[in-house]
Each structure stands twice: as C-alpha cells, then as structure tokens.
Design a protein around this motif. Structure first.
Motif, PDB file in Angstrom:
ATOM      1  N   ALA A  35      -4.862   1.655  -8.922  1.00 37.93           N
ATOM      2  CA  ALA A  35      -5.559   0.369  -8.980  1.00 37.93           C
ATOM      3  C   ALA A  35      -5.166  -0.524  -7.809  1.00 37.93           C
ATOM      4  O   ALA A  35      -6.023  -1.123  -7.147  1.00 37.93           O
ATOM      5  CB  ALA A  35      -5.270  -0.322 -10.305  1.00 37.93           C
ATOM      6  N   LEU A  36      -3.865  -0.617  -7.539  1.00 33.90           N
ATOM      7  CA  LEU A  36      -3.408  -1.439  -6.421  1.00 33.90           C
ATOM      8  C   LEU A  36      -3.826  -0.841  -5.090  1.00 33.90           C
ATOM      9  O   LEU A  36      -4.253  -1.568  -4.178  1.00 33.90           O
ATOM     10  CB  LEU A  36      -1.884  -1.584  -6.471  1.00 33.90           C
ATOM     11  CG  LEU A  36      -1.239  -2.398  -5.347  1.00 33.90           C
ATOM     12  CD1 LEU A  36      -1.819  -3.799  -5.291  1.00 33.90           C
ATOM     13  CD2 LEU A  36       0.274  -2.452  -5.518  1.00 33.90           C
ATOM     14  N   LEU A  37      -3.730   0.476  -4.960  1.00 33.78           N
ATOM     15  CA  LEU A  37      -4.115   1.122  -3.711  1.00 33.78           C
ATOM     16  C   LEU A  37      -5.602   0.934  -3.438  1.00 33.78           C
ATOM     17  O   LEU A  37      -6.011   0.679  -2.296  1.00 33.78           O
ATOM     18  CB  LEU A  37      -3.770   2.609  -3.767  1.00 33.78           C
ATOM     19  CG  LEU A  37      -3.826   3.384  -2.448  1.00 33.78           C
ATOM     20  CD1 LEU A  37      -2.860   2.790  -1.436  1.00 33.78           C
ATOM     21  CD2 LEU A  37      -3.511   4.857  -2.681  1.00 33.78           C
ATOM     22  N   ALA A  38      -6.433   1.054  -4.473  1.00 41.90           N
ATOM     23  CA  ALA A  38      -7.875   0.847  -4.305  1.00 41.90           C
ATOM     24  C   ALA A  38      -8.179  -0.599  -3.939  1.00 41.90           C
ATOM     25  O   ALA A  38      -9.037  -0.874  -3.084  1.00 41.90           O
ATOM     26  CB  ALA A  38      -8.605   1.239  -5.585  1.00 41.90           C
ATOM     27  N   GLY A  39      -7.467  -1.542  -4.567  1.00 39.58           N
ATOM     28  CA  GLY A  39      -7.692  -2.947  -4.248  1.00 39.58           C
ATOM     29  C   GLY A  39      -7.345  -3.274  -2.803  1.00 39.58           C
ATOM     30  O   GLY A  39      -8.095  -3.972  -2.108  1.00 39.58           O
ATOM     31  N   ILE A  40      -6.207  -2.757  -2.321  1.00 38.94           N
ATOM     32  CA  ILE A  40      -5.812  -2.999  -0.933  1.00 38.94           C
ATOM     33  C   ILE A  40      -6.779  -2.321   0.025  1.00 38.94           C
ATOM     34  O   ILE A  40      -7.125  -2.874   1.078  1.00 38.94           O
ATOM     35  CB  ILE A  40      -4.373  -2.507  -0.704  1.00 38.94           C
ATOM     36  CG1 ILE A  40      -3.397  -3.340  -1.528  1.00 38.94           C
ATOM     37  CG2 ILE A  40      -3.996  -2.587   0.772  1.00 38.94           C
ATOM     38  CD1 ILE A  40      -1.967  -2.860  -1.462  1.00 38.94           C
ATOM     39  N   ALA A  84       0.830  -1.210   0.000  1.00 40.20           N
ATOM     40  CA  ALA A  84       0.000   0.000   0.000  1.00 40.20           C
ATOM     41  C   ALA A  84       0.863   1.257   0.000  1.00 40.20           C
ATOM     42  O   ALA A  84       0.563   2.229  -0.702  1.00 40.20           O
ATOM     43  CB  ALA A  84      -0.927  -0.007   1.213  1.00 40.20           C
ATOM     44  N   VAL A  85       1.936   1.248   0.779  1.00 33.54           N
ATOM     45  CA  VAL A  85       2.847   2.398   0.796  1.00 33.54           C
ATOM     46  C   VAL A  85       3.506   2.569  -0.566  1.00 33.54           C
ATOM     47  O   VAL A  85       3.618   3.684  -1.093  1.00 33.54           O
ATOM     48  CB  VAL A  85       3.901   2.216   1.905  1.00 33.54           C
ATOM     49  CG1 VAL A  85       4.945   3.327   1.828  1.00 33.54           C
ATOM     50  CG2 VAL A  85       3.241   2.216   3.272  1.00 33.54           C
ATOM     51  N   THR A  86       3.950   1.468  -1.150  1.00 35.07           N
ATOM     52  CA  THR A  86       4.569   1.525  -2.482  1.00 35.07           C
ATOM     53  C   THR A  86       3.591   2.057  -3.519  1.00 35.07           C
ATOM     54  O   THR A  86       3.953   2.879  -4.369  1.00 35.07           O
ATOM     55  CB  THR A  86       5.051   0.126  -2.896  1.00 35.07           C
ATOM     56  OG1 THR A  86       5.978  -0.365  -1.924  1.00 35.07           O
ATOM     57  CG2 THR A  86       5.718   0.162  -4.255  1.00 35.07           C
ATOM     58  N   ALA A  87       2.336   1.595  -3.453  1.00 29.86           N
ATOM     59  CA  ALA A  87       1.327   2.057  -4.398  1.00 29.86           C
ATOM     60  C   ALA A  87       1.020   3.533  -4.190  1.00 29.86           C
ATOM     61  O   ALA A  87       0.842   4.286  -5.157  1.00 29.86           O
ATOM     62  CB  ALA A  87       0.055   1.231  -4.240  1.00 29.86           C
ATOM     63  N   GLY A  88       0.947   3.975  -2.939  1.00 30.38           N
ATOM     64  CA  GLY A  88       0.651   5.377  -2.671  1.00 30.38           C
ATOM     65  C   GLY A  88       1.750   6.302  -3.145  1.00 30.38           C
ATOM     66  O   GLY A  88       1.487   7.353  -3.748  1.00 30.38           O
ATOM     67  N   LEU A  89       2.997   5.927  -2.889  1.00 31.69           N
ATOM     68  CA  LEU A  89       4.128   6.765  -3.302  1.00 31.69           C
ATOM     69  C   LEU A  89       4.314   6.759  -4.811  1.00 31.69           C
ATOM     70  O   LEU A  89       4.866   7.714  -5.378  1.00 31.69           O
ATOM     71  CB  LEU A  89       5.411   6.281  -2.621  1.00 31.69           C
ATOM     72  CG  LEU A  89       5.464   6.423  -1.100  1.00 31.69           C
ATOM     73  CD1 LEU A  89       6.757   5.843  -0.548  1.00 31.69           C
ATOM     74  CD2 LEU A  89       5.327   7.885  -0.683  1.00 31.69           C
ATOM     75  N   GLY A  90       3.866   5.690  -5.476  1.00 33.95           N
ATOM     76  CA  GLY A  90       4.024   5.596  -6.918  1.00 33.95           C
ATOM     77  C   GLY A  90       2.792   5.964  -7.707  1.00 33.95           C
ATOM     78  O   GLY A  90       2.807   5.878  -8.936  1.00 33.95           O
TER      79      GLY A  90
END
Length: 327
Positions: free
Chosen positions: A289-294, A279-285
C-alpha cells in the motif's frame, strides 16, 4: 483547450492505472515474505501456527493479486490510499509527513543542477576544443559513470566525517525537540544531500546543452553575425541563448524523474527521512500500500513536469501554439 485538457487527463489516468498494476504485480512476484521481513527470522520460527495465520491475514499473504488490487483501487477512488503496515499509519499521512523533506531536497537539487549544468554546457560549447571544454567534459563523464550512492558515500566521508562541516545524516539534529529545530538546523542537514544530488544531476544537462550550443554556434545566422564583426560571447548572448531556451526547458523538466530516482539513493546514504527512504523501507518490508502510494505520487510528479514543459513550449515559442491550434 478542452480537447487538450481531456487528452492529458486520460493520459494521466492511464498512467496511474499502469503504475499501480505494475507495483502490485512486482510486489506479488517478489520473494520477500512480509511477515518474516517485519517480525524477524527468530520470532517467526518460535511463532505458533495460529499467530502466523493471523499475521498472514493481516499482511494479505496468500490473498490473490486481483482481489487485493481491486480492494485497494476501490478504496483509492474514495480517497483512501490504505494503511501502511510497516509504519502502522495511513499511507496519505506517511507520504505527507515525508513529502516536505523530499520535495525540499529535490527542488534545491533540481534548480542547482539545471542552472549549473546549463552554464557549464554553454561555456563548453562556446569554447569548443579549449581547456575549459575538456575540463567540463571530463567532469561530466566522470560523474555520469559514477553511481549516486558512491558519490554520496564519498561526500559523507570527506565533508561529514573527515572535515566535520556537515552532520552525518538525518534532517534535524539528533535528540533535539521538534519545537527547537530552527531553519538553520534544517538547512545545515539538507545541504550535503542536496549538493550530492545536484552534482550528479549536472552531467546530463551540461553535456546536452554543450551539444546544442555547438549546433547553434555553427549555424548560418551565427556565422553571419560574426561576419558583421560581433564578438563570440556577444553572438552567444544575443542569438545563441534564444535558441537554447527550449532545449534547456526540455532537459530541466526531464530531470525531475532522474532527480527523484537519485533522491532515493541519497536519502538512504544520508538517512534522510523522505519519500525515497520510505519507498525502500516499504519495498524491503512488502508494504504494498505504501509502495503503491509513493509510486503514484512520483509518477504524478514526473507527469506534471512533462506537462509543464509542454505548456512552457507554447509560452516561449509562439510557433508551437500555432502548430497546436492547427491540428
């Protein structure tokens, strides 16, 4: 029962819609440029306008929020959670590969913090004003005021760097083939993150249980039991614990959201490959899609915990079932 199931299904659906809308909105308002965050400032400056436009289209930069959300939601209804641009893999695959680590970490911490916190709370409540009570309160107040990442860094320096009892991070030994990783290796790597998460989660449960124990021990039926000659711990065991079950269930399942939030920081500190780190990786990048899925998975976990607590209410206390049927 049908009305109850329908009511909770509608609540769950509204929760999923609200969480997804909030995530997409926050990512859209974020100042993070996903192209710059993933290719680097130097590469971005030397990039041709055509290549930049191609990457903008790939990351959805400039696409209106409603259009992106409706496209993602329509695919989600069909069972497609999208593709993680940061990991270059389907979101469902990324979540599934990391959920095992996170769920194992959170399950251990959830059970340990609940049991230890309940026992400490009962002990402090029964021995109100004693040295044990003061020690338990001091311990809980210090933990409640300490950031999770700071506790994790402290444990890492003391038990991993200083004493060498635990590895510095990761979920498996570095350089070891996956086929050669044993259960003992996995437990050795998960131990310190789980201890950190458990220690932090104890404070809230212990303090709330202590207050409820004090209320129970000052009730009329406990005074009557003492007047009959029953010892303090006998009264607490025979009469007090029954009345502490429901609050304990409430606190235990309410801990799910706090445990998940704490796991994000713990996984970052210990480089533990779980949903929190992803989630941190998705937020910083800017990987929406990944952040919403998590976010949807975590919201479903919290909702499931609260629903399980409501169901257990009726199992533990029949009066709750009668009230529910009378409505």
């Amino acid at each position: 029962m049908a009305k109850y199931i329908l009511h909770n299904a509608l609540r769950f659906l509204l929760l999923m819609v609200a969480v997804s809308v909030v995530v997409f909105t926050l990512v859209s308002l974020s100042p993070v440029d996903p192209v710059q965050a993933n290719v680097g400032q130097a590469a971005l400056l030397s990039m041709s306008p055509e290549k930049r436009a191609q990457l903008d289209a790939y990351w959805g930069v400039g696409t209106p929020l409603p259009e992106r959300y409706l496209s993602w939601a329509s695919a989600l209804v069909q069972g497609d959670m999208g593709t993680s641009l940061r990991y270059n893999a389907p979101v469902a695959q990324v979540i599934a590969s990391r959920a095992v680590n996170s769920l194992a970490l959170m399950a251990i911490a959830w059970v340990a913090s609940g049991v230890i916190g309940f026992l400490l709370g009962v002990l402090a409540g029964v021995r109100r004003g004693s040295l044990v009570d003061k020690l338990v309160k001091s311990y809980c107040f210090v933990l409640a005021a300490s950031p999770t990442f700071w506790i994790g860094l402290l444990f890492l320096m003391v038990f991993a760097v200083g004493l060498g009892w635990f590895p510095l991070g990761f979920s498996v030994p570095v350089g070891k083939a996956a086929a050669d990783v044993t259960l003992l290796d996995a437990l050795h790597h998960i131990a310190l993150p789980a201890i950190t998460l458990s220690v932090v989660g104890v404070a809230n449960v212990a303090l709330h249980t202590r207050e409820k124990t004090i209320d129970v021990m000052e009730s009329d039926y406990v005074r009557f039991a003492r007047a009959r000659g029953m010892a303090t711990w006998q009264v607490a065991r025979c009469h007090g614990l029954r009345n502490l079950v429901l609050p304990a269930i409430t606190l235990q399942f309410a801990q799910i959201s706090e445990i998940f939030g704490g796991s994000v920081l713990v996984e970052q500190v210990f480089s533990y490959p779980g949903l929190g780190q992803a989630a941190v990786t998705a937020g910083l990048g800017g990987d929406v899609a990944l952040l919403a899925g998590i976010a949807l998975v975590s919201a479903a976990l919290v909702f499931g915990g609260n629903l399980a607590a409501n169901v257990l209410y009726g199992v533990v206390d029949p009066r709750m079932r009668r009230r529910g049927g009378a409505r």
